[in-house]
Design a protein around this motif. Structure first.
Motif, PDB file in Angstrom:
ATOM      1  N   PHE A  38     -26.103  68.772  70.173  1.00  0.00           N
ATOM      2  CA  PHE A  38     -25.073  67.960  69.532  1.00  0.00           C
ATOM      3  C   PHE A  38     -25.748  66.933  68.627  1.00  0.00           C
ATOM      4  O   PHE A  38     -26.785  66.361  68.989  1.00  0.00           O
ATOM      5  CB  PHE A  38     -24.253  67.185  70.570  1.00  0.00           C
ATOM      6  CG  PHE A  38     -23.290  67.997  71.370  1.00  0.00           C
ATOM      7  CD1 PHE A  38     -22.002  68.223  70.905  1.00  0.00           C
ATOM      8  CD2 PHE A  38     -23.658  68.521  72.602  1.00  0.00           C
ATOM      9  CE1 PHE A  38     -21.095  68.961  71.649  1.00  0.00           C
ATOM     10  CE2 PHE A  38     -22.762  69.257  73.356  1.00  0.00           C
ATOM     11  CZ  PHE A  38     -21.474  69.481  72.882  1.00  0.00           C
ATOM     12  N   THR A  39     -25.162  66.688  67.465  1.00  0.00           N
ATOM     13  CA  THR A  39     -25.567  65.542  66.661  1.00  0.00           C
ATOM     14  C   THR A  39     -24.346  64.656  66.450  1.00  0.00           C
ATOM     15  O   THR A  39     -23.214  65.135  66.344  1.00  0.00           O
ATOM     16  CB  THR A  39     -26.157  65.958  65.305  1.00  0.00           C
ATOM     17  OG1 THR A  39     -25.244  66.816  64.619  1.00  0.00           O
ATOM     18  CG2 THR A  39     -27.494  66.662  65.486  1.00  0.00           C
ATOM     19  N   LEU A  40     -24.604  63.359  66.399  1.00  0.00           N
ATOM     20  CA  LEU A  40     -23.556  62.352  66.246  1.00  0.00           C
ATOM     21  C   LEU A  40     -23.822  61.565  64.982  1.00  0.00           C
ATOM     22  O   LEU A  40     -24.943  61.058  64.775  1.00  0.00           O
ATOM     23  CB  LEU A  40     -23.564  61.416  67.462  1.00  0.00           C
ATOM     24  CG  LEU A  40     -22.724  60.135  67.379  1.00  0.00           C
ATOM     25  CD1 LEU A  40     -21.245  60.458  67.235  1.00  0.00           C
ATOM     26  CD2 LEU A  40     -22.974  59.276  68.616  1.00  0.00           C
ATOM     27  N   SER A  41     -22.811  61.460  64.128  1.00  0.00           N
ATOM     28  CA  SER A  41     -22.960  60.765  62.849  1.00  0.00           C
ATOM     29  C   SER A  41     -21.848  59.738  62.672  1.00  0.00           C
ATOM     30  O   SER A  41     -20.766  59.854  63.262  1.00  0.00           O
ATOM     31  CB  SER A  41     -22.907  61.762  61.679  1.00  0.00           C
ATOM     32  OG  SER A  41     -23.928  62.730  61.785  1.00  0.00           O
ATOM     33  N   LEU A  66     -21.445  58.344  72.697  1.00  0.00           N
ATOM     34  CA  LEU A  66     -22.637  59.098  73.101  1.00  0.00           C
ATOM     35  C   LEU A  66     -22.831  59.041  74.610  1.00  0.00           C
ATOM     36  O   LEU A  66     -23.164  60.045  75.241  1.00  0.00           O
ATOM     37  CB  LEU A  66     -23.863  58.533  72.375  1.00  0.00           C
ATOM     38  CG  LEU A  66     -25.210  59.160  72.727  1.00  0.00           C
ATOM     39  CD1 LEU A  66     -25.224  60.649  72.403  1.00  0.00           C
ATOM     40  CD2 LEU A  66     -26.337  58.446  71.967  1.00  0.00           C
ATOM     41  N   LEU A  67     -22.627  57.872  75.195  1.00  0.00           N
ATOM     42  CA  LEU A  67     -22.743  57.763  76.657  1.00  0.00           C
ATOM     43  C   LEU A  67     -21.711  58.657  77.335  1.00  0.00           C
ATOM     44  O   LEU A  67     -22.034  59.381  78.295  1.00  0.00           O
ATOM     45  CB  LEU A  67     -22.576  56.304  77.082  1.00  0.00           C
ATOM     46  CG  LEU A  67     -22.855  55.905  78.537  1.00  0.00           C
ATOM     47  CD1 LEU A  67     -21.716  56.257  79.477  1.00  0.00           C
ATOM     48  CD2 LEU A  67     -24.159  56.488  79.063  1.00  0.00           C
ATOM     49  N   ASN A  68     -20.488  58.666  76.822  1.00  0.00           N
ATOM     50  CA  ASN A  68     -19.464  59.552  77.389  1.00  0.00           C
ATOM     51  C   ASN A  68     -19.881  61.013  77.293  1.00  0.00           C
ATOM     52  O   ASN A  68     -19.641  61.799  78.214  1.00  0.00           O
ATOM     53  CB  ASN A  68     -18.136  59.356  76.665  1.00  0.00           C
ATOM     54  CG  ASN A  68     -17.318  58.210  77.223  1.00  0.00           C
ATOM     55  OD1 ASN A  68     -17.706  57.569  78.192  1.00  0.00           O
ATOM     56  ND2 ASN A  68     -16.175  57.957  76.605  1.00  0.00           N
ATOM     57  N   THR A  85     -32.136  61.793  71.491  1.00  0.00           N
ATOM     58  CA  THR A  85     -33.014  61.121  70.538  1.00  0.00           C
ATOM     59  C   THR A  85     -32.149  60.280  69.615  1.00  0.00           C
ATOM     60  O   THR A  85     -31.227  60.795  68.967  1.00  0.00           O
ATOM     61  CB  THR A  85     -33.817  62.135  69.697  1.00  0.00           C
ATOM     62  OG1 THR A  85     -34.563  62.985  70.574  1.00  0.00           O
ATOM     63  CG2 THR A  85     -34.762  61.419  68.747  1.00  0.00           C
ATOM     64  N   LEU A  86     -32.427  58.983  69.566  1.00  0.00           N
ATOM     65  CA  LEU A  86     -31.687  58.108  68.668  1.00  0.00           C
ATOM     66  C   LEU A  86     -32.310  58.124  67.284  1.00  0.00           C
ATOM     67  O   LEU A  86     -33.539  58.176  67.129  1.00  0.00           O
ATOM     68  CB  LEU A  86     -31.679  56.679  69.212  1.00  0.00           C
ATOM     69  CG  LEU A  86     -31.067  56.475  70.603  1.00  0.00           C
ATOM     70  CD1 LEU A  86     -31.090  54.997  70.968  1.00  0.00           C
ATOM     71  CD2 LEU A  86     -29.647  57.024  70.666  1.00  0.00           C
ATOM     72  N   LEU A  87     -31.468  58.079  66.259  1.00  0.00           N
ATOM     73  CA  LEU A  87     -31.896  58.035  64.859  1.00  0.00           C
ATOM     74  C   LEU A  87     -32.974  59.085  64.587  1.00  0.00           C
ATOM     75  O   LEU A  87     -34.107  58.764  64.212  1.00  0.00           O
ATOM     76  CB  LEU A  87     -32.412  56.630  64.515  1.00  0.00           C
ATOM     77  CG  LEU A  87     -31.425  55.483  64.817  1.00  0.00           C
ATOM     78  CD1 LEU A  87     -32.079  54.144  64.538  1.00  0.00           C
ATOM     79  CD2 LEU A  87     -30.149  55.640  64.009  1.00  0.00           C
ATOM     80  N   PRO A  88     -32.652  60.363  64.753  1.00  0.00           N
ATOM     81  CA  PRO A  88     -33.658  61.420  64.658  1.00  0.00           C
ATOM     82  C   PRO A  88     -34.223  61.647  63.263  1.00  0.00           C
ATOM     83  O   PRO A  88     -35.290  62.251  63.121  1.00  0.00           O
ATOM     84  CB  PRO A  88     -32.910  62.665  65.141  1.00  0.00           C
ATOM     85  CG  PRO A  88     -31.470  62.367  64.869  1.00  0.00           C
ATOM     86  CD  PRO A  88     -31.321  60.900  65.101  1.00  0.00           C
ATOM     87  N   ALA A 104     -29.207  62.787  68.373  1.00  0.00           N
ATOM     88  CA  ALA A 104     -29.207  64.213  68.675  1.00  0.00           C
ATOM     89  C   ALA A 104     -29.346  64.352  70.179  1.00  0.00           C
ATOM     90  O   ALA A 104     -30.204  63.703  70.795  1.00  0.00           O
ATOM     91  CB  ALA A 104     -30.353  64.926  67.968  1.00  0.00           C
ATOM     92  N   MET A 105     -28.494  65.183  70.772  1.00  0.00           N
ATOM     93  CA  MET A 105     -28.523  65.391  72.214  1.00  0.00           C
ATOM     94  C   MET A 105     -28.645  66.881  72.501  1.00  0.00           C
ATOM     95  O   MET A 105     -27.736  67.655  72.221  1.00  0.00           O
ATOM     96  CB  MET A 105     -27.261  64.830  72.880  1.00  0.00           C
ATOM     97  CG  MET A 105     -27.348  64.786  74.398  1.00  0.00           C
ATOM     98  SD  MET A 105     -25.758  64.367  75.187  1.00  0.00           S
ATOM     99  CE  MET A 105     -24.997  65.997  75.280  1.00  0.00           C
TER     100      MET A 105
END
Length: 329
Positions: A41-44, A69-71, A86-89, A99-100
């Motif tokens: 997963f990536t979060l933006s 992200l914690l959820n 990984t934060l700010l990949p 990225a998780m």
């Protein structure tokens, strides 16, 4: 070791759990991608949901995304998956926040995460009065440890610092009322029950009553408007407030603070606590630094939490998952 591809239905359910997180004015400033081949997963940031007046640095947006992200981590752990985050990949893509990866063989599952899952859909911001019942010391200690586990510090405020913070929040609320563009920005994220966009923002049924008395900090999302039929109520005389801070103040710290915030909120929900936020003073740089611990004088405050025993508040709308998730090969 062969690992079966994650079912798209489960991917959708994980993101549906993630987006129950709180965010500034319930703007929900997140977007998720899932890559099947790498199980990542990536979060933006969704910058179309920015608030340039109240959140010019996007720190508040990062906090909300960190909570989501914690959820996501909690939901994945509940489904039996180890995760590596990984934060700010990508330093060249600042809007790409995290990225998780699922089932990384080098990672060990955080055994405390699955137990938080039942609170994900029960946690709701409450803008209603709480009782004067004190939070037990063992619960306070557990919440403090939860924040520390994500790299943040939770500090319950004591007199006279609490009184200083309450004054700062009241001053900030006044600043907001005198700032017409900021008031208009807030109005964009509030609406009546019959709004044409019921998937984001704070609906009037979640404003809570108008404060008639008490010292608890409240944010009146009605602004200068009058909401027909809205009740008046007395709030706590001695509100229980806690500050959430980190030692540094960059985007990675904001994401850690958001994860710590949500971990505290989920654990608090399991302990029977209700919660709300008092971010007014945090949104004004000249007031924010005064919020720091007067003893240590260190740390950067990201949130003032109001915690206690009372109604948890109603559910607020969420964007459909198909608007915030893309699944890729």
């Amino acid at each position: 070791m062969f690992i079966q591809a994650l079912d798209d239905t489960l991917v959708t359910h994980l993101v549906a759990d993630a987006v129950t997180a709180p965010s500034m004015h319930n703007a929900q400033p997140w977007y998720f991608d899932y890559a099947r081949h790498s199980r990542t997963f990536t979060l933006s940031l969704d910058l179309e949901r920015a608030m340039p007046r109240a959140d010019p640095t996007t720190r508040g947006m990062h906090l909300g995304c960190g909570a989501a992200l914690l959820n996501l981590r909690v939901a994945a752990a509940h489904a039996g998956h180890q995760t590596r985050t990984t934060l700010l990949p990508d330093p060249h893509a600042p809007a790409l926040l995290a990225a998780m990866r699922l089932d990384d063989s080098h990672e060990h599952m955080d055994e405390s995460l699955p137990g938080l899952y039942p609170a994900i859909h029960d946690r709701h911001t409450s803008r209603f009065p709480f009782s004067e019942r004190q939070i037990p010391e063992n619960v306070r200690a557990a919440l403090t440890a939860a924040a520390a586990g994500e790299g943040a510090q939770l500090t319950f405020l004591t007199t006279p610092h609490r009184e200083t913070v309450l004054d700062l929040i009241m001053n900030a609320e006044g600043y907001n009322r005198m700032d017409a563009p900021r008031e208009e920005e807030q109005r964009r994220w509030t609406h009546g029950t019959s709004s044409e966009e019921p998937t984001a923002g704070v609906p009037d049924y979640a404003f809570g009553p108008v404060k008639r008395g008490g010292s608890a900090p409240t944010r009146d999302f009605a602004g200068r408007r009058t909401v027909p039929g809205r009740a008046y109520a007395d709030f706590e005389r001695c509100p229980q407030l806690a500050s959430l801070s980190t030692t540094s103040d960059g985007p990675a710290d904001w994401l850690r603070a958001g994860q710590a915030l949500e971990r505290v909120l989920l654990l608090g929900t399991l302990q029977g606590l209700a919660s709300s936020f008092a971010t007014q003073a945090v949104e004004w740089p000249d007031l924010r630094w005064i919020l720091r611990d007067p003893v240590s004088g260190t740390g950067h405050v990201h949130m003032i939490l109001r915690l206690g025993y009372g109604p948890r508040g109603p559910r607020t709308p969420r964007r459909p998952v198909d608007q915030v998730l893309t699944i890729k090969p």
